[in-house]
Design an enzyme around this catalytic site. Structure first.
Site, PDB file in Angstrom:
ATOM      1  N   TYR A 168      -1.283   8.996   0.874  1.00 30.88           N
ATOM      2  CA  TYR A 168      -1.453   8.263  -0.378  1.00 30.88           C
ATOM      3  C   TYR A 168      -1.807   9.248  -1.486  1.00 30.88           C
ATOM      4  O   TYR A 168      -1.361  10.391  -1.454  1.00 30.88           O
ATOM      5  CB  TYR A 168      -2.482   7.124  -0.214  1.00 30.88           C
ATOM      6  CG  TYR A 168      -2.218   6.060  -1.243  1.00 30.88           C
ATOM      7  CD1 TYR A 168      -1.005   5.373  -1.240  1.00 30.88           C
ATOM      8  CD2 TYR A 168      -3.116   5.773  -2.249  1.00 30.88           C
ATOM      9  CE1 TYR A 168      -0.707   4.434  -2.205  1.00 30.88           C
ATOM     10  CE2 TYR A 168      -2.830   4.828  -3.216  1.00 30.88           C
ATOM     11  CZ  TYR A 168      -1.623   4.167  -3.189  1.00 30.88           C
ATOM     12  OH  TYR A 168      -1.327   3.244  -4.148  1.00 30.88           O
TER      13      TYR A 168
ATOM     14  N   ARG B 160       5.086   1.084 -13.137  1.00 31.53           N
ATOM     15  CA  ARG B 160       3.939   1.913 -13.507  1.00 31.53           C
ATOM     16  C   ARG B 160       3.354   2.528 -12.243  1.00 31.53           C
ATOM     17  O   ARG B 160       2.312   2.128 -11.762  1.00 31.53           O
ATOM     18  CB  ARG B 160       2.884   1.068 -14.234  1.00 31.53           C
ATOM     19  CG  ARG B 160       1.811   1.900 -14.920  1.00 31.53           C
ATOM     20  CD  ARG B 160       0.560   1.097 -15.161  1.00 31.53           C
ATOM     21  NE  ARG B 160      -0.063   0.656 -13.928  1.00 31.53           N
ATOM     22  CZ  ARG B 160      -0.862   1.405 -13.169  1.00 31.53           C
ATOM     23  NH1 ARG B 160      -1.115   2.661 -13.503  1.00 31.53           N
ATOM     24  NH2 ARG B 160      -1.394   0.916 -12.058  1.00 31.53           N
TER      25      ARG B 160
ATOM     26  N   LYS C 290       0.472   2.123   0.933  1.00 34.15           N
ATOM     27  CA  LYS C 290      -0.641   1.167   0.947  1.00 34.15           C
ATOM     28  C   LYS C 290      -0.766   0.491   2.307  1.00 34.15           C
ATOM     29  O   LYS C 290      -1.866   0.356   2.859  1.00 34.15           O
ATOM     30  CB  LYS C 290      -0.429   0.098  -0.136  1.00 34.15           C
ATOM     31  CG  LYS C 290      -0.715   0.562  -1.548  1.00 34.15           C
ATOM     32  CD  LYS C 290      -2.198   0.594  -1.843  1.00 34.15           C
ATOM     33  CE  LYS C 290      -2.455   0.962  -3.286  1.00 34.15           C
ATOM     34  NZ  LYS C 290      -3.875   1.053  -3.624  1.00 34.15           N
TER      35      LYS C 290
ATOM     36  N   GLU D 285       1.182  -4.411  -6.800  1.00 41.20           N
ATOM     37  CA  GLU D 285       0.864  -2.994  -6.919  1.00 41.20           C
ATOM     38  C   GLU D 285       1.729  -2.333  -7.989  1.00 41.20           C
ATOM     39  O   GLU D 285       2.954  -2.458  -7.983  1.00 41.20           O
ATOM     40  CB  GLU D 285       1.100  -2.302  -5.567  1.00 41.20           C
ATOM     41  CG  GLU D 285       0.557  -0.907  -5.477  1.00 41.20           C
ATOM     42  CD  GLU D 285      -0.966  -0.873  -5.467  1.00 41.20           C
ATOM     43  OE1 GLU D 285      -1.526   0.072  -6.059  1.00 41.20           O
ATOM     44  OE2 GLU D 285      -1.587  -1.773  -4.877  1.00 41.20           O
ATOM     45  N   ASP D 286       1.081  -1.644  -8.921  1.00 41.38           N
ATOM     46  CA  ASP D 286       1.753  -0.793  -9.907  1.00 41.38           C
ATOM     47  C   ASP D 286       2.780  -1.530 -10.760  1.00 41.38           C
ATOM     48  O   ASP D 286       3.869  -1.027 -11.030  1.00 41.38           O
ATOM     49  CB  ASP D 286       2.394   0.415  -9.217  1.00 41.38           C
ATOM     50  CG  ASP D 286       1.336   1.418  -8.766  1.00 41.38           C
ATOM     51  OD1 ASP D 286       0.160   1.226  -9.109  1.00 41.38           O
ATOM     52  OD2 ASP D 286       1.679   2.391  -8.079  1.00 41.38           O
TER      53      ASP D 286
ATOM     54  N   ASP E 265      -4.473  -2.889  -8.694  1.00 41.00           N
ATOM     55  CA  ASP E 265      -4.763  -2.033  -9.844  1.00 41.00           C
ATOM     56  C   ASP E 265      -5.841  -2.641 -10.731  1.00 41.00           C
ATOM     57  O   ASP E 265      -6.588  -1.912 -11.388  1.00 41.00           O
ATOM     58  CB  ASP E 265      -3.486  -1.798 -10.665  1.00 41.00           C
ATOM     59  CG  ASP E 265      -2.379  -1.213  -9.821  1.00 41.00           C
ATOM     60  OD1 ASP E 265      -2.557  -0.101  -9.309  1.00 41.00           O
ATOM     61  OD2 ASP E 265      -1.349  -1.883  -9.643  1.00 41.00           O
TER      62      ASP E 265
ATOM     63  N   ASN F 260      -5.242   8.706 -11.549  1.00 38.96           N
ATOM     64  CA  ASN F 260      -4.433   9.345 -10.507  1.00 38.96           C
ATOM     65  C   ASN F 260      -3.070   9.729 -11.067  1.00 38.96           C
ATOM     66  O   ASN F 260      -2.585   9.096 -11.992  1.00 38.96           O
ATOM     67  CB  ASN F 260      -4.223   8.375  -9.326  1.00 38.96           C
ATOM     68  CG  ASN F 260      -5.453   8.262  -8.455  1.00 38.96           C
ATOM     69  OD1 ASN F 260      -6.051   9.252  -8.099  1.00 38.96           O
ATOM     70  ND2 ASN F 260      -5.824   7.043  -8.110  1.00 38.96           N
TER      71      ASN F 260
END
Length: 604
Positions: free
Chosen positions: A137, A190, A208, A280-281, A304, A443
Site C-alpha cells: 500500500y 483522485r 486495500k 475509495e479515492d 478518505d 500521501n
C-alpha cells in the site's frame, strides 16, 4: 488406494475457517449468521483437479503438496519432485524479495505471488506487516498505479465501464465467488495525492483488500475489488498506448449517477443488503455527495473521509496524553479543505461535543485553509461543507499568516502540497506552544507537508509528529531518538470491516469511527508515547483490528444495528472464529466402508 476409492472415497480438504469452499477444522465459534452451534465438519468434495488446482491461487500450495495429495489431485509430475514446508517457501520468497533493488520490483513480486499462491502471499504479509505495508500500500502502491499499464500481469478485480450501464448485474455474475462480504470501489479520479489515474486506479482497491485480510483477517475470497471506468481527464494517459482503460474524457452528470445507482443496487441484490461497500479515492465533488446519498440506504463508508478522520482523531487523542490537557483546550488549523480535512473536522466536532462543548463553539476551534486562503464567511463559491467551517474573520491568503494569527496548538496537512509546513511555520508553532502537534498526513511520501526530521529538528524535539506515509526514526544532535507515528488508515478500515461483517450491520454511523479512534488511542502505551509514537506498532495491527471489531460488534448490538441474531455471548471468540488463517489446507480422502453384507456381490 484403489480399494479405498471403491468404498466411497471422496477427495476433500480439511477446513481451517468457516465460509470457505473447502472443508476446514470447525471454528471455536460458528461463523454462520444464525450463531447456532454446528456439528462436526462434513466433507465437501473438491471438484478441481490437475492444472485447475495448481493455477487456482486459493488452492495452490506449490511444492507444499504432499505426495498423496499430488497423486489424488492429478498434479504429480506437474510440480518438481520436492516437498517444502510453508516456512521454507517463506524463506525462499524473502531471499528473492531482498535481492530486488526497487520498491516497485518488490511490489510486483508480491502481487504475482498473490496471483499464484494466496495462502503464501498472506503468510508473507503477516510475517512482518510493518515491513510489507509500505510495499503493498502507500507509498509504493501509488507508484504501481502510475505504472499499472507497464506492470500489468493478470486481471484482478472487476472492471465496470460506463458502457456497461444496464448490465452490471450480469457482470457481477461473472465473478467466480458468490459469498462476497466486502467490496472496495473507486472511479480512479483522485488516487492518493496523484490525481486522475483512471483505470490504473485498480491498484488501490486491490491493495486495500489485501490489507483487509493481512491486518483484519477478512477472508480474501469474500472480497471484491471494483474499478468504475467512466473515462479519464488525464491527457498523458489518453495518449499512452499502454493505458488499459477507456480513452475518452470523464462522463459526468446524470449518466454517471445512474451508473453508481445501478452498481449499488446490483451489488446488494447479488450479495445481500449487508454487503459492505467501501468508497475509495473519489474526487471531492463526488465523495461527499455520494456518501450523503448512500450512507443511510446501504452498508457503506468512504475511507478518505471517515477512515482518515478516525485515524487522525486517534492520533490527536493519543497526543493529549503528552500535552496533558483536554481536546477542548486545542485549536486546529488545516492545510486543505477537501474530503480528508472535512472528515477529520466533523469527527473532531463529535469528539468535542462528547466532552460537553456545544457544536457552535467546537466549530470555532477549527480553521481551514484551501488554495484560496482562509475559509471565512462571505467568501464566494463556498460549498456546503466549507460553509460549515467558515470563520467570522477577515480574509487571509497564506498558511503562514493564518498560523501567526490563530496560534493553533495543532496543524494538520491533508492537501498533498509537499513542503507546505515551512520552517517558519514550524518555528512559529514551537514558539507558541511547548508541545505543538504537527500532522503531515498527505500521501504518498513525496506529497508530505514536511518530513519527520524537519519537524523534530526545527521544534528541537518538542513537536508531536505524525504522518500519512512512513518515515524512519530520527536522532537529534543531543542523542534523542524519535520514532514518528504513521497515521495509516489501515489502523481503521480492517477492524471496522471485520466488525461490520461479523454483525451484519446495515448502516455505519459516524459514532463507529469515533469509538474506533478512541480504541486506537488506548492501544498506545506510555513507552510508545515517549518514543514519539502516536499509534501502536504496525506489528500489533492484527490484535488492534480484532479489538476494534469487537467494539464495533458490541456497539452494533447495543444500538440495534446488527442483523444477526441471537447476539453472541462471547463476541471476541465469535470474531476470532471468522478470522482467516494463511495456514495451508490439508487435502485428504474421505474414506469409509459399508457393512460387509451390504457390499456382497450378487451372483446369478
Amino acid at each position: 488406494m484403489g480399494a479405498a476409492l471403491g468404498t466411497g472415497a471422496r477427495l476433500t480438504s480439511v477446513p481451517r475457517i468457516a465460509c470457505s469452499s473447502l472443508r476446514r477444522q470447525a471454528p471455536s465459534a460458528p461463523a454462520q449468521g444464525c450463531h447456532s452451534k454446528s456439528g462436526p465438519p462434513r466433507p465437501v468434495p473438491l471438484k478441481k483437479r490437475g492444472y485447475d488446482v495448481t493455477r487456482n491461487p486459493h488452492l495452490n500450495k506449490g511444492m507444499a503438496f504432499t505426495l498423496e495429495e499430488r497423486l489424488q489431485l492429478g498434479i504429480h509430475g506437474l510440480i518438481p519432485p520436492c516437498f517444502l514446508s510453508q516456512d521454507v517457501q517463506l524463506l525462499r520468497i524473502m531471499r528473492y524479495y531482498e535481492n530486488q533493488q526497487s520498491d516497485l520490483d518488490k511490489y510486483i513480486i508480491l502481487m504475482t505471488l498473490q496471483d499464484r499462491n494466496e495462502k503464501l502471499f498472506y503468510r508473507v504479509l503477516t510475517s512482518d506487516v510493518e515491513k510489507f505495508m509500505p510495499i503493498v500500500y502507500t507509498p509504493t502502491v501509488g507508484l504501481a498505479c502510475q505504472h499499472y499499464g507497464l506492470t500489468f500481469r493478470r486481471p484482478r478485480g472487476l472492471f465496470i465501464t460506463i458502457h456497461d450501464k444496464g448490465h452490471i448485474a450480469t457482470m457481477l455474475n461473472s465473478w467466480p465467488e458468490d459469498n462476497i462480504k466486502a467490496v472496495v470501489v473507486t472511479d480512479g479520479e483522485r488516487i492518493l495525492g496523484l490525481g486522475d489515474l483512471g483505470c490504473y486506479g485498480m491498484g488501490i482497491p486491490v491493495g486495500k483488500l489485501a490489507l483487509y485480510t493481512a491486518c483484519g483477517g477478512v477472508n480474501p475470497q469474500q472480497c471484491l475489488p471494483v474499478l468504475l471506468d467512466v473515462g479519464t481527464n488525464n491527457e498523458e494517459l489518453l495518449r499512452d498506448p499502454l493505458y488499459i482503460g477507456l480513452k475518452h474524457q470523464r462522463v459526468r452528470g446524470e449518466e454517471y449517477d445512474d451508473l453508481l445507482d445501478e452498481f449499488m443496487q446490483a451489488v446488494t441484490d447479488k450479495f445481500g443488503i449487508n454487503c459492505l461497500i467501501q468508497f475509495e479515492d473519489f474526487a471531492n465533488a463526488n465523495a461527499f455527495r455520494l456518501l450523503n446519498k448512500y450512507r443511510n440506504k446501504y452498508c457503506m463508508f468512504n475511507d478518505d473521509i471517515q477512515g482518515t478522520a478516525s485515524v487522525a482523531v486517534a492520533g490527536i487523542l493519543a497526543a493529549l496524553r503528552i500535552t496533558k490537557n483536554r481536546l477542548s483546550n486545542h485549536v486546529f488549523v488545516f492545510q486543505g479543505a477537501g474530503e480528508a480535512a472535512m472528515g477529520i473536522a466533523h469527527l473532531l466536532v463529535m469528539a468535542l461535543e462528547k466532552e460537553g462543548i456545544p457544536k457552535t463553539e467546537a466549530i470555532k476551534k477549527i480553521w481551514m485553509v484551501d488554495s484560496k486562503g482562509l475559509i471565512v464567511k462571505g467568501r464566494s463559491h463556498l460549498n456546503h461543507e466549507k460553509e460549515m467551517f467558515a470563520q467570522d474573520h477577515p480574509e487571509v491568503n497564506s498558511l503562514e499568516e493564518v498560523v501567526r494569527l490563530v496560534k493553533p496548538t495543532a496543524i494538520i496537512g491533508v492537501a498533498a502540497i509537499a513542503g507546505a509546513f515551512t520552517e517558519q511555520i514550524l518555528r512559529d508553532m514551537a514558539s507558541f506552544h511547548e508541545r505543538p502537534i504537527v500532522f503531515a498526513l498527505s500521501n504518498p511520501t513525496s506529497k508530505a507537508e514536511c518530513t519527520a526530521e524537519k519537524c523534530y529538528r526545527v521544534t528541537e524535539g518538542r513537536g508531536i509528529f505524525a504522518s500519512g506515509s512512513p518515515f524512519k526514526s530520527v536522532t537529534l544532535e543531543d542523542g534523542r531518538t524519535f520514532t514518528p507515528g504513521q497515521g495509516n488508515n489501515a489502523y481503521v478500515f480492517p477492524g471496522v470491516a471485520l466488525g461490520v461483517i461479523a454483525g451484519g450491520i446495515r448502516h455505519i454511523p459516524d459514532e463507529i469511527f469515533l469509538l474506533t479512534a478512541e480504541q486506537i488511542a488506548q492501544e498506545v502505551s506510555e513507552q510508545h508515547l515517549s518514543q514519539g509514537r502516536l499509534y501502536p506498532p504496525l506489528s500489533t495491527i492484527r490484535d488492534v483490528s480484532l479489538r476494534i471489531a469487537v467494539k464495533v460488534l458490541d456497539y452494533a448490538y447495543k444500538h440495534n444495528l446488527a442483523s444477526y441474531y441471537p447476539e453472541p455471548k462471547d463476541k471476541e471468540a465469535f470474531v476470532k472464529s471468522l478470522i482467516y488463517t494463511p495456514d495451508y489446507d490439508s487435502f485428504s480422502l474421505d474414506t469409509y466402508s459399508w457393512p460387509k453384507e451390504a457390499m456382497s456381490v450378487q451372483k446369478v
